[in-house]
Motif scaffolding. Sequence first.
Motif, PDB file in Angstrom:
ATOM      1  N   ARG A  74       0.837  -1.187   0.000  1.00  9.55           N
ATOM      2  CA  ARG A  74       0.000   0.000   0.000  1.00  9.55           C
ATOM      3  C   ARG A  74       0.875   1.241   0.000  1.00  9.55           C
ATOM      4  O   ARG A  74       2.021   1.216   0.450  1.00  9.55           O
ATOM      5  CB  ARG A  74      -0.965   0.019   1.190  1.00  9.55           C
ATOM      6  N   GLN A  75       0.311   2.331  -0.508  1.00  9.48           N
ATOM      7  CA  GLN A  75       1.072   3.555  -0.643  1.00  9.48           C
ATOM      8  C   GLN A  75       0.178   4.761  -0.396  1.00  9.48           C
ATOM      9  O   GLN A  75      -0.920   4.853  -0.941  1.00  9.48           O
ATOM     10  CB  GLN A  75       1.702   3.653  -2.035  1.00  9.48           C
ATOM     11  N   VAL A  76       0.669   5.666   0.419  1.00  6.64           N
ATOM     12  CA  VAL A  76       0.041   6.958   0.659  1.00  6.64           C
ATOM     13  C   VAL A  76       0.897   8.010  -0.029  1.00  6.64           C
ATOM     14  O   VAL A  76       2.124   7.893  -0.091  1.00  6.64           O
ATOM     15  CB  VAL A  76      -0.085   7.255   2.163  1.00  6.64           C
ATOM     16  N   SER A  77       0.265   9.064  -0.550  1.00 10.16           N
ATOM     17  CA  SER A  77       0.994  10.118  -1.242  1.00 10.16           C
ATOM     18  C   SER A  77       2.133  10.642  -0.383  1.00 10.16           C
ATOM     19  O   SER A  77       1.936  10.987   0.784  1.00 10.16           O
ATOM     20  CB  SER A  77       0.058  11.264  -1.610  1.00 10.16           C
ATOM     21  N   GLY A  78       3.330  10.688  -0.969  1.00  8.94           N
ATOM     22  CA  GLY A  78       4.488  11.196  -0.271  1.00  8.94           C
ATOM     23  C   GLY A  78       5.201  10.193   0.610  1.00  8.94           C
ATOM     24  O   GLY A  78       6.218  10.527   1.210  1.00  8.94           O
ATOM     25  N   ILE A  79       4.688   8.967   0.685  1.00 10.06           N
ATOM     26  CA  ILE A  79       5.276   7.927   1.513  1.00 10.06           C
ATOM     27  C   ILE A  79       5.613   6.722   0.634  1.00 10.06           C
ATOM     28  O   ILE A  79       4.858   6.373  -0.266  1.00 10.06           O
ATOM     29  CB  ILE A  79       4.317   7.512   2.643  1.00 10.06           C
ATOM     30  N   GLN A  80       6.739   6.097   0.905  1.00  4.86           N
ATOM     31  CA  GLN A  80       7.182   4.958   0.118  1.00  4.86           C
ATOM     32  C   GLN A  80       6.203   3.794   0.244  1.00  4.86           C
ATOM     33  O   GLN A  80       5.639   3.548   1.314  1.00  4.86           O
ATOM     34  CB  GLN A  80       8.578   4.526   0.559  1.00  4.86           C
ATOM     35  N   ARG A  81       6.014   3.096  -0.852  1.00  4.99           N
ATOM     36  CA  ARG A  81       5.154   1.927  -0.861  1.00  4.99           C
ATOM     37  C   ARG A  81       5.664   0.896   0.147  1.00  4.99           C
ATOM     38  O   ARG A  81       6.864   0.610   0.205  1.00  4.99           O
ATOM     39  CB  ARG A  81       5.112   1.333  -2.271  1.00  4.99           C
ATOM     40  N   GLU A  82       4.757   0.331   0.943  1.00  4.62           N
ATOM     41  CA  GLU A  82       5.143  -0.598   1.986  1.00  4.62           C
ATOM     42  C   GLU A  82       4.417  -1.924   1.844  1.00  4.62           C
ATOM     43  O   GLU A  82       3.263  -1.984   1.398  1.00  4.62           O
ATOM     44  CB  GLU A  82       4.861  -0.011   3.374  1.00  4.62           C
ATOM     45  N   LEU A  83       5.082  -2.983   2.253  1.00 10.76           N
ATOM     46  CA  LEU A  83       4.496  -4.315   2.228  1.00 10.76           C
ATOM     47  C   LEU A  83       3.451  -4.438   3.321  1.00 10.76           C
ATOM     48  O   LEU A  83       3.701  -4.102   4.475  1.00 10.76           O
ATOM     49  CB  LEU A  83       5.581  -5.371   2.418  1.00 10.76           C
TER      50      LEU A  83
ATOM     51  N   GLY B 120      14.059 -14.706   5.446  1.00 10.62           N
ATOM     52  CA  GLY B 120      14.438 -13.334   5.708  1.00 10.62           C
ATOM     53  C   GLY B 120      13.384 -12.299   5.359  1.00 10.62           C
ATOM     54  O   GLY B 120      13.529 -11.125   5.724  1.00 10.62           O
ATOM     55  N   GLY B 121      12.344 -12.701   4.645  1.00 11.88           N
ATOM     56  CA  GLY B 121      11.299 -11.770   4.277  1.00 11.88           C
ATOM     57  C   GLY B 121      10.816 -11.982   2.857  1.00 11.88           C
ATOM     58  O   GLY B 121      11.170 -12.963   2.198  1.00 11.88           O
ATOM     59  N   TYR B 122       9.992 -11.055   2.413  1.00 15.54           N
ATOM     60  CA  TYR B 122       9.445 -11.103   1.062  1.00 15.54           C
ATOM     61  C   TYR B 122      10.231 -10.156   0.171  1.00 15.54           C
ATOM     62  O   TYR B 122      10.426  -8.981   0.512  1.00 15.54           O
ATOM     63  CB  TYR B 122       7.967 -10.711   1.066  1.00 15.54           C
ATOM     64  N   TYR B 123      10.670 -10.662  -0.962  1.00 10.82           N
ATOM     65  CA  TYR B 123      11.401  -9.865  -1.939  1.00 10.82           C
ATOM     66  C   TYR B 123      10.448  -9.517  -3.073  1.00 10.82           C
ATOM     67  O   TYR B 123       9.889 -10.392  -3.724  1.00 10.82           O
ATOM     68  CB  TYR B 123      12.616 -10.628  -2.450  1.00 10.82           C
ATOM     69  N   THR B 124      10.286  -8.243  -3.312  1.00 13.50           N
ATOM     70  CA  THR B 124       9.298  -7.730  -4.242  1.00 13.50           C
ATOM     71  C   THR B 124       9.467  -8.294  -5.637  1.00 13.50           C
ATOM     72  O   THR B 124      10.576  -8.338  -6.176  1.00 13.50           O
ATOM     73  CB  THR B 124       9.381  -6.199  -4.313  1.00 13.50           C
ATOM     74  N   GLY B 125       8.347  -8.718  -6.227  1.00 16.03           N
ATOM     75  CA  GLY B 125       8.343  -9.144  -7.612  1.00 16.03           C
ATOM     76  C   GLY B 125       8.224  -7.972  -8.561  1.00 16.03           C
ATOM     77  O   GLY B 125       7.925  -6.839  -8.156  1.00 16.03           O
ATOM     78  N   LYS B 126       8.436  -8.233  -9.839  1.00 13.72           N
ATOM     79  CA  LYS B 126       8.471  -7.149 -10.816  1.00 13.72           C
ATOM     80  C   LYS B 126       7.115  -6.836 -11.446  1.00 13.72           C
ATOM     81  O   LYS B 126       7.011  -5.905 -12.241  1.00 13.72           O
ATOM     82  CB  LYS B 126       9.486  -7.458 -11.915  1.00 13.72           C
ATOM     83  N   TYR B 127       6.089  -7.591 -11.087  1.00 11.05           N
ATOM     84  CA  TYR B 127       4.771  -7.376 -11.675  1.00 11.05           C
ATOM     85  C   TYR B 127       3.838  -6.715 -10.674  1.00 11.05           C
ATOM     86  O   TYR B 127       3.750  -7.121  -9.514  1.00 11.05           O
ATOM     87  CB  TYR B 127       4.169  -8.701 -12.152  1.00 11.05           C
TER      88      TYR B 127
END
Length: 122
Positions: free
Chosen positions: A38-47, A104-111
């Motif tokens: 999810r992403q809020v304006s001005g804030i980096q997209r977060e898992l 170690g966590g989730y690594y973002t996919g490209k899609y």
Amino acid sequence: QVQLVESGGGLVQAGGSLRLSCAASGSINSNNAMGWYRQVSGIQRELVAAISSSGSTKYTNSVKGRFTISRDNAKNTVYLQMNSLKPEDTAVYYCNAGGYYTLGGYYTGKYWGQGTQVTVSS
């Protein structure tokens, strides 16, 4: 060609529920994990949540106990059930596919999906 089709966003009052859906099609590797960001304006997209090909899940602390990620491998569809919604959950939610789920966590996919707006009013 990989396409992610999202649905389920909208307006809801605090305490309400929504279910987001993301259907993946194309040549995506079925062994890859999927996730919701999810992403809020001005804030980096977060898992927000991620799920492995076998059903193991991870959640950001702020949604634990309220959100549930699940998948239907036959349909290659991932869901995010969101209960007890709070105003701070307001954001654009994005489906992500082709990622890696490790200890170690989730690594973002490209899609990515197109994003769907979730607005929680107080």
